[in-house]
Design an enzyme around this catalytic site. Structure first.
Site, short mmCIF file in Angstrom:
data_model
loop_
_atom_site.label_atom_id
_atom_site.label_comp_id
_atom_site.label_asym_id
_atom_site.label_seq_id
_atom_site.Cartn_x
_atom_site.Cartn_y
_atom_site.Cartn_z
N ASP A 1 -16.49 -0.64 1.10
CA ASP A 1 -15.19 -1.04 0.55
C ASP A 1 -14.19 -1.36 1.66
O ASP A 1 -13.14 -1.95 1.40
CB ASP A 1 -14.62 0.05 -0.37
N ARG B 1 0.63 -5.19 3.61
CA ARG B 1 -0.53 -5.69 4.36
C ARG B 1 -0.75 -7.16 4.02
O ARG B 1 -0.66 -7.57 2.87
CB ARG B 1 -1.75 -4.88 3.97
N LYS C 1 0.87 -1.19 0.00
CA LYS C 1 0.00 0.00 0.00
C LYS C 1 0.90 1.24 0.00
O LYS C 1 1.83 1.31 0.80
CB LYS C 1 -0.86 -0.04 1.25
P1 AMP Z 1 -9.38 4.64 1.87
O1 AMP Z 1 -9.79 5.93 2.49
O2 AMP Z 1 -7.95 4.29 2.14
O3 AMP Z 1 -10.33 3.53 2.15
O4 AMP Z 1 -9.43 4.89 0.30
C1 AMP Z 1 -10.62 5.09 -0.41
C2 AMP Z 1 -10.33 5.05 -1.88
O5 AMP Z 1 -9.44 6.11 -2.25
C3 AMP Z 1 -9.65 3.77 -2.36
O6 AMP Z 1 -10.12 3.49 -3.64
C4 AMP Z 1 -8.20 4.16 -2.37
O7 AMP Z 1 -7.44 3.35 -3.23
C5 AMP Z 1 -8.26 5.59 -2.86
N1 AMP Z 1 -7.09 6.37 -2.42
C6 AMP Z 1 -6.82 6.78 -1.16
N2 AMP Z 1 -5.65 7.45 -1.13
C7 AMP Z 1 -5.17 7.48 -2.38
C8 AMP Z 1 -3.99 8.03 -3.01
N3 AMP Z 1 -3.08 8.70 -2.30
N4 AMP Z 1 -3.84 7.83 -4.32
C9 AMP Z 1 -4.74 7.15 -5.05
N5 AMP Z 1 -5.87 6.63 -4.53
C10 AMP Z 1 -6.08 6.77 -3.21
MG MG Z 2 -10.04 1.53 2.25
#
Ligand code: AMP
Ligand code: MG
Length: 471
Positions: free
Chosen positions: A244, A167, A104
């Site tokens: 998700d 992870r 990640k």
């Molecule tokens: P999360 O808040 O980590 O559950 O992320 C929600 C969505 O946003 C997922 O599809 C992640 O892959 C995407 N995402 C979060 N941070 C980034 C980032 N820095 N670059 C690209 N996608 C991101």
């Molecule tokens: Mg997530």
């Protein structure tokens, strides 16, 4: 490390081939040797930083980014997916169990939607500490194998060092994975994904036809009930229970805005973006139920061509969540208070105690710990609970201490301590405290010779504490 690919056959656009982007100066910060041994992984020390930063530079690893949808704070996004993660594949341990290995912060993917695909060092270290703490507490969770500093700056507010976290999960099949295929009307893909989830998590399900899908939903509901009860037993607030971020394996995933409750209050919330209080401590069962309903909806086309009939078969399972939760929750409180079996008046003892905890702003962890130790005469019963304790003590017996000791941790990963370690990493790239802290978190039900302040709630009760999604 022998890796197998497990998602590529599900559907086109489900597991998209994509390689991690190399980083300038990979430097191994954290390595989970216990986990590596458990996974039967042999990776030479000199290779760890290179492999687990994604600087693979070879065609042996067929990395993929997984597609998934998600209801985020109740709103549906059909195309989220791994925007900053690469699944290297799955390894097999000595018990023949498969474990996904995912990087990640390993660079942009076809799902990045303009994001940089990177992860800052703070959230990476946070995920490592929190998931190890949860594992130590006996709660089902994804784990962290490694954190590697990238040697690059990630542009956040303020700019930070970048890191890649590895992870490990028994799978990355999310409720949102089913929603993704359902949104595309891909019934073949949905079937294949249920089959994969059953093979990996619920091999006891042998039935075919619609019964198979109903049994699958039941199994997921049961796992979610167990998970949320275990979160609430220790005061864990996930903070971003989007579909998700809900694995059908029942493992805790996504440690972005999570936090631990200090003073007991069902309305506790720390996440800066949760303005409506959707994911408060006490609302977690309702949301897990809601997320399971979204899974049920995705399964409709597998149950019957007649949608109404499918809904009729699925609904009783979803409607049964609340009662299943209630039973497991009641048992949880019984253990936390040392009751074996059930007697009239137990529910009143619990609700009276919770009212007192809230009124007197008592620390959740330390109060249950004190009550536990009071049975051995080691600790006094908190003075606000003296009157209440008369009936409680009358209800306890020789089994009570053991039951309570297993249910009530002495040490939780307190927000302010975790934050101070993260800040050390952010400013210096290391911590003098982390090794010892992680060791203590492996035995959270014992009192160790650790610094006393690790066991104490913050002086300000975390009044101004806020968590953020780990972007
Ligand atoms: P999360 O808040 O980590 O559950 O992320 C929600 C969505 O946003 C997922 O599809 C992640 O892959 C995407 N995402 C979060 N941070 C980034 C980032 N820095 N670059 C690209 N996608 C991101
Ligand atoms: Mg997530």
């Amino acid at each position: 490390m022998k890796l197998v690919a497990r998602y590529t056959q599900i559907a086109d656009d489900f597991a998209v081939a994509d390689q991690p982007s190399a980083v300038i100066a990979p430097n191994l910060l954290l390595w989970n040797d216990t986990l590596a041994k458990q996974l039967d992984l042999e990776v030479a020390t000199s290779e760890r930083a290179v492999i687990f930063s994604g600087n693979l530079n070879n065609s042996d690893v067929a990395a993929v980014a997984l597609g998934y949808s998600g209801h985020q704070f109740g709103h549906f996004s059909p195309r989220l997916g791994d925007g900053r993660a690469h699944l290297l594949g799955a390894v097999t341990d000595q018990q023949q169990q498969l474990w996904d290995i995912q990087l990640k912060g390993s660079g942009a993917t076809p799902f990045s939607r303009g994001g940089d695909g990177r992860c800052a060092i703070g959230p990476a270290v946070r995920e490592y500490i929190m998931s190890e703490a949860m594992h130590g507490l006996g709660i089902s969770t994804t784990r962290c194998l490694a954190v590697v500093a990238s040697g690059e700056t990630v542009y956040r507010q303020p700019p930070q060092q970048g890191a890649i976290v590895t992870r490990v999960a028994s799978s990355h099949i999310r409720v949102g994975s089913f929603q993704y295929l359902a949104a595309q009307g891909d019934v073949t893909g949905l079937k294949a994904l249920v089959d994969l989830a059953i093979e990996r998590h619920y091999p006891e399900i042998k039935s075919t036809d619609s019964v198979r899908y109903l049994a699958f939903l039941s199994a997921v509901i049961e796992k979610q009930v167990t998970l949320i009860v275990s979160w609430m037993r220790v005061g864990f607030i996930h903070g971003v229970m989007n579909t998700d971020n809900t694995l059908v394996s029942g493992e805790t995933i996504d440690y972005g805005p999570c936090a631990m409750m200090n003073q007991f209050d069902f309305d506790t919330v720390f996440s800066s973006i949760d303005r409506q209080g959707r994911y408060t401590f006490g609302n977690q069962p309702n949301i897990a139920n809601w997320n399971c309903a979204r899974l049920a909806e995705s399964l409709i086309p597998l149950i019957s061509d007649d949608e109404e009939q499918a809904v009729e078969l699925l609904s009783p399972l979803i409607n049964g969540f609340a009662e299943q939760f209630h039973q497991a929750f009641t048992q949880m409180w019984a253990k936390k208070l040392g009751f074996d079996g059930h007697q009239d008046g137990d529910a009143e003892l619990v609700s009276e105690l919770l009212t007192l905890l809230k009124t007197h702003q008592l620390d959740y962890t330390n109060t249950f710990d004190s009550l536990t130790e009071s049975l051995l005469g080691q600790v006094a019963i908190p003075s606000d609970l003296t009157d209440w304790s008369i009936n409680w003590l009358a209800r306890t017996n020789t089994q009570s201490y053991q039951l309570m000791r297993e249910a009530n941790p002495r040490m939780i990963p307190r927000n302010h301590i975790v934050e101070s370690i993260i800040q050390e990493y952010e400013s210096t790239g290391e911590s003098s405290m982390l090794d010892e802290y992680l060791t203590a978190l492996k035995s959270p039900y014992q009192l160790l010779a650790s610094p006393a302040f690790w066991y104490s709630p913050p002086v300000d009760g975390d009044t101004n504490y806020q968590t953020f999604c780990g972007t």
